[in-house]
Design a protein around this motif. Structure first.
Motif, short mmCIF file in Angstrom:
data_model
loop_
_atom_site.label_atom_id
_atom_site.label_comp_id
_atom_site.label_asym_id
_atom_site.label_seq_id
_atom_site.Cartn_x
_atom_site.Cartn_y
_atom_site.Cartn_z
N GLY A 61 -27.45 -42.30 10.12
CA GLY A 61 -26.61 -41.57 9.18
C GLY A 61 -27.22 -41.36 7.81
N SER A 62 -28.44 -41.89 7.59
CA SER A 62 -29.02 -41.76 6.25
C SER A 62 -29.77 -40.44 6.06
CB SER A 62 -29.95 -42.93 5.96
OG SER A 62 -31.03 -42.93 6.86
N GLY A 63 -30.14 -39.79 7.13
CA GLY A 63 -30.80 -38.49 7.05
C GLY A 63 -29.83 -37.41 7.47
N VAL A 64 -29.68 -36.39 6.64
CA VAL A 64 -28.72 -35.33 6.93
C VAL A 64 -29.42 -33.98 6.81
CG1 VAL A 64 -26.58 -34.21 6.16
CG2 VAL A 64 -26.77 -36.68 6.08
N ASN A 65 -29.13 -33.08 7.74
CA ASN A 65 -29.58 -31.70 7.70
C ASN A 65 -28.37 -30.79 7.64
OD1 ASN A 65 -32.26 -32.38 7.98
ND2 ASN A 65 -32.41 -31.77 10.12
N THR A 66 -28.56 -29.59 7.18
CA THR A 66 -27.54 -28.56 7.34
C THR A 66 -27.91 -27.81 8.60
OG1 THR A 66 -27.22 -28.37 4.97
CG2 THR A 66 -26.44 -26.54 6.33
N SER A 67 -27.01 -27.80 9.55
CA SER A 67 -27.32 -27.26 10.87
C SER A 67 -26.30 -26.23 11.32
CB SER A 67 -27.37 -28.38 11.90
OG SER A 67 -28.29 -29.36 11.55
N LEU A 68 -26.76 -25.39 12.22
CA LEU A 68 -25.93 -24.43 12.90
C LEU A 68 -25.25 -25.16 14.06
CD1 LEU A 68 -25.40 -21.29 13.33
CD2 LEU A 68 -27.28 -21.43 14.96
N VAL A 69 -23.93 -25.15 14.09
CA VAL A 69 -23.19 -25.83 15.15
C VAL A 69 -22.32 -24.79 15.85
CG1 VAL A 69 -21.52 -27.64 15.70
CG2 VAL A 69 -23.14 -27.97 13.82
N LYS A 70 -22.52 -24.65 17.15
CA LYS A 70 -21.75 -23.69 17.93
C LYS A 70 -20.65 -24.40 18.70
CE LYS A 70 -25.36 -20.29 18.53
NZ LYS A 70 -26.05 -19.41 19.46
N VAL A 71 -19.57 -23.70 18.89
CA VAL A 71 -18.47 -24.20 19.70
C VAL A 71 -18.86 -24.08 21.17
CG1 VAL A 71 -16.08 -23.68 20.39
CG2 VAL A 71 -16.73 -23.60 17.98
N GLY A 72 -18.45 -25.07 21.96
CA GLY A 72 -18.71 -25.04 23.40
C GLY A 72 -19.55 -26.20 23.86
N PRO A 73 -20.12 -26.11 25.06
CA PRO A 73 -20.95 -27.19 25.61
C PRO A 73 -22.21 -27.36 24.76
CG PRO A 73 -20.37 -25.59 27.31
CD PRO A 73 -19.94 -25.02 26.01
N GLN A 74 -22.61 -28.61 24.57
CA GLN A 74 -23.75 -28.94 23.72
C GLN A 74 -24.87 -29.56 24.54
OE1 GLN A 74 -23.29 -28.14 20.28
NE2 GLN A 74 -21.46 -27.25 21.23
#
Length: 142
Positions: A61-74
């Motif tokens: 949890g100490s490293g964070v990115n801004t990411s594209l997150v899509k709805v649905g199966p991952q």
């Protein structure tokens, strides 16, 4: 030649939808949010944690990115820093709009059996109780 412009009542909603695009509408909604991961297996260090082929943060949890997150199966994968072995989620992870709506953070929790749990929050993400218990047990049994 005379140009005809649509009425304001039509133009404003069209412009709004054009600006929004499909970012949060429909079955394939996409969100940009802060992402991180927590790995609870003390026998190795994870790196290159990816959510649908996009790297997310790591380091408990100490490293964070801004990411594209899509709805649905991952599709969630990560590597063992010692061996380079690729791990992938053994369970089916599905993210819904309800999980993401109004949230700022997404955390992928990578458990020792290679199952993954996703949590979302408005505050900095924390490890799960399940993961911490599992980690403590594994450290005791070393």
């Amino acid at each position: 030649m005379t140009l005809i412009y649509p009425k304001k009542e039509i133009l404003i909603p069209v412009l709004i939808f054009a600006l929004i695009g499909c970012a949060s509408v429909g079955p394939n909604a996409t969100y940009y949010m802060a992402t991180t991961s927590f790995k609870y297996d003390p026998t190795y260090v994870s790196y290159m944690v990816e959510l649908n082929s996009h790297e997310i943060g790591a380091g408990f949890g100490s490293g964070v990115n801004t990411s594209l997150v899509k709805v649905g199966p991952q599709t969630i994968t990560w590597k063992d820093a010692k061996t380079g072995e690729i791990h992938s989620a053994k369970n089916q992870v599905i993210i819904t709009k309800e999980h993401l709506k109004g949230k700022k953070y997404l955390a992928a929790h990578l458990y020792p059996d290679d199952t993954v749990e996703i949590t979302t929050s408005n505050n900095w993400p924390n490890p799960t109780e399940k993961g911490l218990k599992w980690q403590d047990e594994m450290r005791k049994n070393k």
